[in-house]
Design a protein around this motif. Structure first.
Motif, PDB file in Angstrom:
ATOM      1  N   ALA A  63      -7.789  -6.110   5.499  1.00 52.12           N
ATOM      2  CA  ALA A  63      -8.346  -4.899   6.101  1.00 52.12           C
ATOM      3  C   ALA A  63      -7.486  -3.669   5.828  1.00 52.12           C
ATOM      4  O   ALA A  63      -7.983  -2.543   5.870  1.00 52.12           O
ATOM      5  CB  ALA A  63      -8.500  -5.100   7.613  1.00 52.12           C
ATOM      6  N   LEU A  64      -6.208  -3.867   5.534  1.00 51.96           N
ATOM      7  CA  LEU A  64      -5.314  -2.734   5.309  1.00 51.96           C
ATOM      8  C   LEU A  64      -5.445  -2.171   3.899  1.00 51.96           C
ATOM      9  O   LEU A  64      -5.429  -0.956   3.692  1.00 51.96           O
ATOM     10  CB  LEU A  64      -3.867  -3.152   5.571  1.00 51.96           C
ATOM     11  N   ALA A  65      -5.582  -3.040   2.920  1.00 52.41           N
ATOM     12  CA  ALA A  65      -5.706  -2.609   1.522  1.00 52.41           C
ATOM     13  C   ALA A  65      -6.316  -3.742   0.717  1.00 52.41           C
ATOM     14  O   ALA A  65      -6.124  -4.920   1.036  1.00 52.41           O
ATOM     15  CB  ALA A  65      -4.343  -2.230   0.948  1.00 52.41           C
ATOM     16  N   ARG A  66      -7.037  -3.370  -0.332  1.00 52.33           N
ATOM     17  CA  ARG A  66      -7.612  -4.393  -1.201  1.00 52.33           C
ATOM     18  C   ARG A  66      -7.740  -3.851  -2.614  1.00 52.33           C
ATOM     19  O   ARG A  66      -7.886  -2.641  -2.824  1.00 52.33           O
ATOM     20  CB  ARG A  66      -8.955  -4.879  -0.684  1.00 52.33           C
ATOM     21  N   PRO A  67      -7.666  -4.735  -3.616  1.00 52.93           N
ATOM     22  CA  PRO A  67      -7.756  -4.282  -5.003  1.00 52.93           C
ATOM     23  C   PRO A  67      -9.164  -3.830  -5.352  1.00 52.93           C
ATOM     24  O   PRO A  67     -10.151  -4.339  -4.817  1.00 52.93           O
ATOM     25  CB  PRO A  67      -7.345  -5.520  -5.807  1.00 52.93           C
ATOM     26  N   HIS A  68      -9.234  -2.863  -6.257  1.00 53.37           N
ATOM     27  CA  HIS A  68     -10.515  -2.269  -6.640  1.00 53.37           C
ATOM     28  C   HIS A  68     -10.468  -1.913  -8.121  1.00 53.37           C
ATOM     29  O   HIS A  68      -9.449  -1.425  -8.626  1.00 53.37           O
ATOM     30  CB  HIS A  68     -10.759  -1.007  -5.804  1.00 53.37           C
ATOM     31  N   LEU A  86      -4.965  -0.524  -5.686  1.00 56.46           N
ATOM     32  CA  LEU A  86      -5.125  -0.850  -4.275  1.00 56.46           C
ATOM     33  C   LEU A  86      -5.758   0.334  -3.564  1.00 56.46           C
ATOM     34  O   LEU A  86      -5.289   1.468  -3.691  1.00 56.46           O
ATOM     35  CB  LEU A  86      -3.769  -1.154  -3.634  1.00 56.46           C
ATOM     36  N   LEU A  87      -6.811   0.062  -2.827  1.00 54.87           N
ATOM     37  CA  LEU A  87      -7.426   1.083  -1.990  1.00 54.87           C
ATOM     38  C   LEU A  87      -6.962   0.867  -0.556  1.00 54.87           C
ATOM     39  O   LEU A  87      -7.157  -0.203   0.013  1.00 54.87           O
ATOM     40  CB  LEU A  87      -8.952   0.992  -2.056  1.00 54.87           C
ATOM     41  N   ALA A  88      -6.329   1.880  -0.002  1.00 51.40           N
ATOM     42  CA  ALA A  88      -5.864   1.832   1.384  1.00 51.40           C
ATOM     43  C   ALA A  88      -6.115   3.194   2.003  1.00 51.40           C
ATOM     44  O   ALA A  88      -5.702   4.213   1.441  1.00 51.40           O
ATOM     45  CB  ALA A  88      -4.378   1.485   1.452  1.00 51.40           C
ATOM     46  N   PRO A  89      -6.806   3.252   3.135  1.00 53.17           N
ATOM     47  CA  PRO A  89      -7.098   4.544   3.764  1.00 53.17           C
ATOM     48  C   PRO A  89      -5.832   5.365   3.990  1.00 53.17           C
ATOM     49  O   PRO A  89      -4.833   4.867   4.506  1.00 53.17           O
ATOM     50  CB  PRO A  89      -7.744   4.142   5.098  1.00 53.17           C
ATOM     51  N   GLY A  90      -5.878   6.624   3.550  1.00 51.69           N
ATOM     52  CA  GLY A  90      -4.756   7.519   3.761  1.00 51.69           C
ATOM     53  C   GLY A  90      -3.624   7.368   2.777  1.00 51.69           C
ATOM     54  O   GLY A  90      -2.575   8.007   2.937  1.00 51.69           O
ATOM     55  N   LEU A 130      -2.721   3.013  -6.083  1.00 51.51           N
ATOM     56  CA  LEU A 130      -1.520   2.467  -6.705  1.00 51.51           C
ATOM     57  C   LEU A 130      -1.921   1.257  -7.546  1.00 51.51           C
ATOM     58  O   LEU A 130      -2.598   0.356  -7.045  1.00 51.51           O
ATOM     59  CB  LEU A 130      -0.504   2.046  -5.638  1.00 51.51           C
ATOM     60  N   PRO A 131      -1.532   1.218  -8.826  1.00 53.39           N
ATOM     61  CA  PRO A 131      -1.918   0.091  -9.678  1.00 53.39           C
ATOM     62  C   PRO A 131      -1.360  -1.230  -9.167  1.00 53.39           C
ATOM     63  O   PRO A 131      -0.228  -1.300  -8.695  1.00 53.39           O
ATOM     64  CB  PRO A 131      -1.307   0.446 -11.039  1.00 53.39           C
ATOM     65  N   VAL A 132      -2.155  -2.278  -9.271  1.00 51.02           N
ATOM     66  CA  VAL A 132      -1.711  -3.611  -8.865  1.00 51.02           C
ATOM     67  C   VAL A 132      -0.659  -4.133  -9.834  1.00 51.02           C
ATOM     68  O   VAL A 132       0.344  -4.716  -9.429  1.00 51.02           O
ATOM     69  CB  VAL A 132      -2.913  -4.571  -8.783  1.00 51.02           C
ATOM     70  N   ILE A 133      -0.872  -3.942 -11.122  1.00 52.28           N
ATOM     71  CA  ILE A 133       0.092  -4.341 -12.149  1.00 52.28           C
ATOM     72  C   ILE A 133       0.515  -3.089 -12.896  1.00 52.28           C
ATOM     73  O   ILE A 133      -0.324  -2.329 -13.375  1.00 52.28           O
ATOM     74  CB  ILE A 133      -0.514  -5.352 -13.140  1.00 52.28           C
ATOM     75  N   THR A 134       1.809  -2.888 -12.999  1.00 54.17           N
ATOM     76  CA  THR A 134       2.296  -1.685 -13.666  1.00 54.17           C
ATOM     77  C   THR A 134       3.642  -1.954 -14.308  1.00 54.17           C
ATOM     78  O   THR A 134       4.322  -2.926 -13.984  1.00 54.17           O
ATOM     79  CB  THR A 134       2.419  -0.520 -12.663  1.00 54.17           C
ATOM     80  N   HIS A 169       0.801  -1.220   0.000  1.00 52.03           N
ATOM     81  CA  HIS A 169       0.000   0.000   0.000  1.00 52.03           C
ATOM     82  C   HIS A 169       0.838   1.275   0.000  1.00 52.03           C
ATOM     83  O   HIS A 169       0.277   2.370  -0.067  1.00 52.03           O
ATOM     84  CB  HIS A 169      -0.924   0.005   1.218  1.00 52.03           C
ATOM     85  N   VAL A 170       2.166   1.156   0.079  1.00 53.89           N
ATOM     86  CA  VAL A 170       3.019   2.348   0.052  1.00 53.89           C
ATOM     87  C   VAL A 170       3.780   2.392  -1.266  1.00 53.89           C
ATOM     88  O   VAL A 170       4.044   1.358  -1.886  1.00 53.89           O
ATOM     89  CB  VAL A 170       3.996   2.379   1.247  1.00 53.89           C
ATOM     90  N   ALA A 171       4.145   3.591  -1.697  1.00 48.26           N
ATOM     91  CA  ALA A 171       4.768   3.746  -3.014  1.00 48.26           C
ATOM     92  C   ALA A 171       6.115   3.040  -3.094  1.00 48.26           C
ATOM     93  O   ALA A 171       6.416   2.356  -4.071  1.00 48.26           O
ATOM     94  CB  ALA A 171       4.918   5.229  -3.340  1.00 48.26           C
TER      95      ALA A 171
END
Length: 269
Positions: free
Chosen positions: A163-168, A135-139, A143-147, A87-89
């Motif tokens: 609960a921390l992040a999930r694909p959307h 990935l959706l992560a609060p705050g 960030l793309p899952v595949i890039t 979830h971090v860059a």
């Protein structure tokens, strides 16, 4: 310490680094934490983590699960496939796990080469919308899952679904790729004894584990490749193996802001 391919072939230190760069996985045997640190010292630096016990090092043993604290990795529960710090860059390029005590039952390590995921997406012609599966992560930013990384030569996978992040899927067109990610290929499972473990390229290989019983203990190692190393590109991604069909579009890293009419049901704009 013995450095091995998953098939059991022994490697020199220089061969092992090259193997890790090319295949994403390296196995450890008869190893100590000092051995692993020594192997990594000349070409990586510790990646700092809030749970670490010392720079780049986290001791992992079973503790009770606590709702809302995202501590499943420190329990005896199963751990879904993921890449660390997805979830971090700036993720750690190298993730290692060295076992100091084996589980009484279960606890096998699970590894899945992300190349298999990319190939499956290529075969179904789903990569044109990969920039819109995020990935959706609060705050944290989307960030793309595949890039792709630098230019179109490097690829990268960041994935977790908890609960921390999930694909959307940010657009309706991206939903088929999201569905593919919800049905990941079966991983390979490995039962490591004390003194054994693995190093993986965290931008390529997903890892997890099966539930276990007993006093299973491990040491996690997180590292970034130093800029002066010839393997510094591993901080950005990996090269697809020779013979992998090329995708028809290389700008998949771009995340579009979807038009309201094109939004996936329930997704944020």
């Amino acid at each position: 310490m013995r450095l091995l391919t998953p098939a059991g072939r022994r490697l020199s230190a220089s061969e092992a680094v090259e193997r890790l760069a090319k295949s994403g996985v390296l196995f450890l045997d008869q190893a100590t934490v000092a051995d692993v640190r020594s192997f990594l010292r000349d070409w990586t630096e510790p990646y700092r983590h809030p749970h670490e016990n010392s720079p780049g090092i986290t001791v992992i043993h079973s503790t009770p699960f606590r709702d809302g604290e995202n501590n499943a990795g420190f329990t005896s529960r199963s751990l879904p496939l993921h890449t660390d710090r997805a979830h971090v860059a700036a993720q750690p390029a190298i993730v290692g796990c060295l076992y100091t005590a084996q589980a009484r039952t279960g606890g096998e390590s699970l590894l899945l080469d992300g190349v298999r995921v990319i190939k499956a997406a290529m075969e179904r012609r789903l990569l044109a919308d990969a920039g819109n599966v995020v990935l959706l992560a609060p705050g944290h930013p989307w960030l793309p899952v595949i890039t792709t990384g630098r230019g179109s030569a490097l690829w990268r996978i960041r994935y977790r679904s908890d609960a921390l992040a999930r694909p959307h899927a940010a657009t309706v067109r991206a939903k088929p790729l999201l569905n593919l990610l919800h049905e990941l290929p079966p991983p390979d499972g490995y039962a490591f004894a004390g003194g054994q473990g693995y190093l993986i390229h965290n931008l390529r290989v997903l890892h997890g584990r099966r539930a276990f019983s007993g006093d299973r203990r491990a040491v996690r190692v997180l590292a970034t490749v130093t800029r002066s190393s010839g393997y510094a590109y591993l901080n950005e991604g990996f090269h697809l193996p020779a013979g992998t069909p090329a995708t028809s579009r290389t700008d998949i890293a771009r995340v579009e802001t979807p038009h309201p009419a094109d939004r996936a049901d329930g997704g944020p704009a």
